[in-house]
Motif scaffolding. Structure first.
Motif, PDB file in Angstrom:
ATOM      1  N   TRP A  79       1.059  -1.132  -0.003  1.00 22.03           N
ATOM      2  CA  TRP A  79       0.127   0.012   0.104  1.00 22.03           C
ATOM      3  C   TRP A  79       0.698   1.233   0.033  1.00 22.03           C
ATOM      4  O   TRP A  79       0.319   2.021  -0.641  1.00 22.03           O
ATOM      5  CB  TRP A  79      -1.001  -0.081   1.215  1.00 22.03           C
ATOM      6  CG  TRP A  79      -1.634   1.397   1.429  1.00 22.03           C
ATOM      7  CD1 TRP A  79      -1.504   2.231   2.462  1.00 22.03           C
ATOM      8  CD2 TRP A  79      -2.693   1.885   0.728  1.00 22.03           C
ATOM      9  NE1 TRP A  79      -2.210   3.391   2.523  1.00 22.03           N
ATOM     10  CE2 TRP A  79      -2.918   3.130   1.286  1.00 22.03           C
ATOM     11  CE3 TRP A  79      -3.190   1.717  -0.651  1.00 22.03           C
ATOM     12  CZ2 TRP A  79      -3.889   4.123   0.808  1.00 22.03           C
ATOM     13  CZ3 TRP A  79      -4.154   2.405  -1.025  1.00 22.03           C
ATOM     14  CH2 TRP A  79      -4.435   3.759  -0.519  1.00 22.03           C
ATOM     15  N   LYS A 143      -5.034   9.608  -1.035  1.00 23.58           N
ATOM     16  CA  LYS A 143      -5.526   9.964   0.532  1.00 23.58           C
ATOM     17  C   LYS A 143      -6.676   8.935   0.534  1.00 23.58           C
ATOM     18  O   LYS A 143      -7.231   8.803   1.885  1.00 23.58           O
ATOM     19  CB  LYS A 143      -5.904  11.324   0.690  1.00 23.58           C
ATOM     20  CG  LYS A 143      -4.642  12.017   0.796  1.00 23.58           C
ATOM     21  CD  LYS A 143      -3.635  12.012   1.895  1.00 23.58           C
ATOM     22  CE  LYS A 143      -2.597  13.160   1.970  1.00 23.58           C
ATOM     23  NZ  LYS A 143      -1.711  12.671   3.170  1.00 23.58           N
ATOM     24  N   PHE A 144      -7.185   8.447  -0.428  1.00 19.11           N
ATOM     25  CA  PHE A 144      -8.340   7.385  -0.363  1.00 19.11           C
ATOM     26  C   PHE A 144      -7.986   6.073   0.176  1.00 19.11           C
ATOM     27  O   PHE A 144      -6.768   5.498  -0.046  1.00 19.11           O
ATOM     28  CB  PHE A 144      -9.281   7.465  -1.547  1.00 19.11           C
ATOM     29  CG  PHE A 144      -9.975   8.754  -1.846  1.00 19.11           C
ATOM     30  CD1 PHE A 144     -11.085   9.061  -1.475  1.00 19.11           C
ATOM     31  CD2 PHE A 144      -9.273   9.872  -2.404  1.00 19.11           C
ATOM     32  CE1 PHE A 144     -12.011  10.228  -1.881  1.00 19.11           C
ATOM     33  CE2 PHE A 144      -9.777  10.822  -2.829  1.00 19.11           C
ATOM     34  CZ  PHE A 144     -11.130  11.101  -2.337  1.00 19.11           C
ATOM     35  N   ASN A 145      -8.980   5.205   0.620  1.00 17.15           N
ATOM     36  CA  ASN A 145      -8.571   3.929   0.770  1.00 17.15           C
ATOM     37  C   ASN A 145      -8.604   3.040  -0.557  1.00 17.15           C
ATOM     38  O   ASN A 145      -8.901   3.605  -1.634  1.00 17.15           O
ATOM     39  CB  ASN A 145      -9.376   3.177   1.825  1.00 17.15           C
ATOM     40  CG  ASN A 145     -10.779   3.313   1.149  1.00 17.15           C
ATOM     41  OD1 ASN A 145     -11.045   2.686   0.143  1.00 17.15           O
ATOM     42  ND2 ASN A 145     -12.010   3.566   1.986  1.00 17.15           N
ATOM     43  N   LEU A 146      -8.027   1.833  -0.366  1.00 11.80           N
ATOM     44  CA  LEU A 146      -7.390   1.103  -1.424  1.00 11.80           C
ATOM     45  C   LEU A 146      -8.746   0.682  -2.474  1.00 11.80           C
ATOM     46  O   LEU A 146      -8.839   0.626  -3.603  1.00 11.80           O
ATOM     47  CB  LEU A 146      -6.894  -0.171  -1.075  1.00 11.80           C
ATOM     48  CG  LEU A 146      -6.577  -1.191  -2.158  1.00 11.80           C
ATOM     49  CD1 LEU A 146      -5.539  -0.529  -3.207  1.00 11.80           C
ATOM     50  CD2 LEU A 146      -5.859  -2.397  -1.590  1.00 11.80           C
ATOM     51  N   THR A 147      -9.834   0.424  -1.813  1.00 12.65           N
ATOM     52  CA  THR A 147     -11.028   0.108  -2.446  1.00 12.65           C
ATOM     53  C   THR A 147     -11.670   1.339  -3.222  1.00 12.65           C
ATOM     54  O   THR A 147     -11.930   1.154  -4.587  1.00 12.65           O
ATOM     55  CB  THR A 147     -12.177  -0.511  -1.523  1.00 12.65           C
ATOM     56  OG1 THR A 147     -11.782  -1.513  -0.774  1.00 12.65           O
ATOM     57  CG2 THR A 147     -13.507  -0.553  -2.384  1.00 12.65           C
ATOM     58  N   GLU A 148     -11.410   2.476  -2.670  1.00 15.30           N
ATOM     59  CA  GLU A 148     -11.836   3.871  -3.348  1.00 15.30           C
ATOM     60  C   GLU A 148     -10.947   3.916  -4.576  1.00 15.30           C
ATOM     61  O   GLU A 148     -11.366   4.321  -5.652  1.00 15.30           O
ATOM     62  CB  GLU A 148     -11.990   4.774  -2.438  1.00 15.30           C
ATOM     63  CG  GLU A 148     -13.075   4.796  -1.443  1.00 15.30           C
ATOM     64  CD  GLU A 148     -12.847   5.755  -0.355  1.00 15.30           C
ATOM     65  OE1 GLU A 148     -14.191   6.204   0.317  1.00 15.30           O
ATOM     66  OE2 GLU A 148     -11.693   6.191   0.057  1.00 15.30           O
TER      67      GLU A 148
END
Length: 304
Positions: A79, A143-148
């Protein structure tokens, strides 16, 4: 012409604005495949068919570069590594747009345009997304999560802005970045810094925007922004006609074409070779009509 100070260059810009477009149209390098230089004269209208054809050519060249250079690799599993690679990507969650933020490529006017469109409450997008729209104020993709992030990369309209790397370098110098009094010494500072430590302002586009990792839908060229972005945004379902600003890149394009020749002559042959090597990925991935940097200046075969 040796050691041009910024003051002299600024004075030359005014004269070049009126004269330099003729120099570009006479350039023997103009008219490369998929380039608009020969058509970029006053009154030229870029049709949708021409725009789409040029997009096909630009993306075909980019895909060939990625394949040839071995840069087509799976996304990193870490990540932290993925976030680092996507550091320069920005999003508009209201407009479903994703773009790479690179200085001196027309970003300022583009972002002003996006702000106007985002303020328009009547803007609605016709394409349904596989997840709820969130209209987040955050614009940095990492800055968003991995899914987003995966959802945005898969469904947003992705835009890559490109510009001749030597002209980007001149623009950076003109904006006062660095403490060097002359362009030649500024270039030497750039070369001494190396690619891994280079600031965003002059780092190669391929390193900043990861076009072999992110599958951009559009590659737009500095010098033709208003017409290209008009077609792009209309195809994205956005009402842009009343919002499109008068981008200044067309006039500046002629100026910088003239100025590039003057400032290129200030550099030593060794600096020219080193700069061509520094930007070798950009020169291979994109077609820059009339660019003074070239792989022909490299003394050894290109390595990736």
């Amino acid at each position: 012409m040796r050691f041009l100070p910024r003051l002299v260059i600024s004075a030359a810009l005014g004269i070049a604005t009126f004269l330099s477009w003729r120099l570009l149209l006479r350039s023997p390098a103009a008219g490369q495949e998929g380039d608009l230089a020969l058509k970029a004269e006053e009154g030229f209208t870029l049709t949708l068919d021409t725009f789409l054809h040029i997009q096909q050519l630009r993306k075909k060249r980019l895909r060939a570069f990625c394949s040839r250079s071995g840069k087509v690799t799976p996304p990193p599993s870490s990540w932290e590594e993925r976030a680092r690679l996507l550091l320069n990507l920005r999003v508009s969650t209201k407009l479903d747009l994703l773009y790479c933020q690179v200085p001196s490529t027309g970003m300022e006017e583009w972002q002003q345009l996006l702000e106007k469109l985002e303020e328009n409450e009547n803007v609605t997008l016709p394409v349904a997304l596989p997840y709820p729209r969130q209209h987040a104020p955050e614009t940095q993709l990492s800055k968003f999560n991995l899914t987003e992030i995966e959802a945005m990369l898969g469904s947003y309209t992705k835009v890559l802005f490109v510009r001749d790397p030597f002209q980007r370098l001149i623009s950076t110098f003109m904006q006062g970045m660095g403490s060097s009094p002359s362009f030649s010494s500024f270039v030497q500072d750039v070369l001494d810094s190396g690619q891994h430590n280079a600031p965003t302002a002059w780092n190669p586009l391929v390193s900043l925007c990861q076009p072999c990792l992110v599958q951009y839908d559009y590659v737009v060229m500095f010098g033709f922004l208003r017409q290209e972005l008009g077609h792009l945004l209309r195809r994205a379902g956005l009402p842009v006609d009343s919002h499109l600003p008068e981008f200044t890149d067309t006039q500046v394009r002629w100026t910088y074409s003239w100025l590039s020749e003057q400032m290129f002559s200030e550099l030593s042959l060794q600096q020219k070779k080193q700069l061509s090597h520094f930007y070798r990925w950009d020169l291979a991935a994109f077609s820059f009509s009339g660019s003074l940097l070239s792989s022909d200046l490299l003394s050894t075969p290109e390595t990736w």
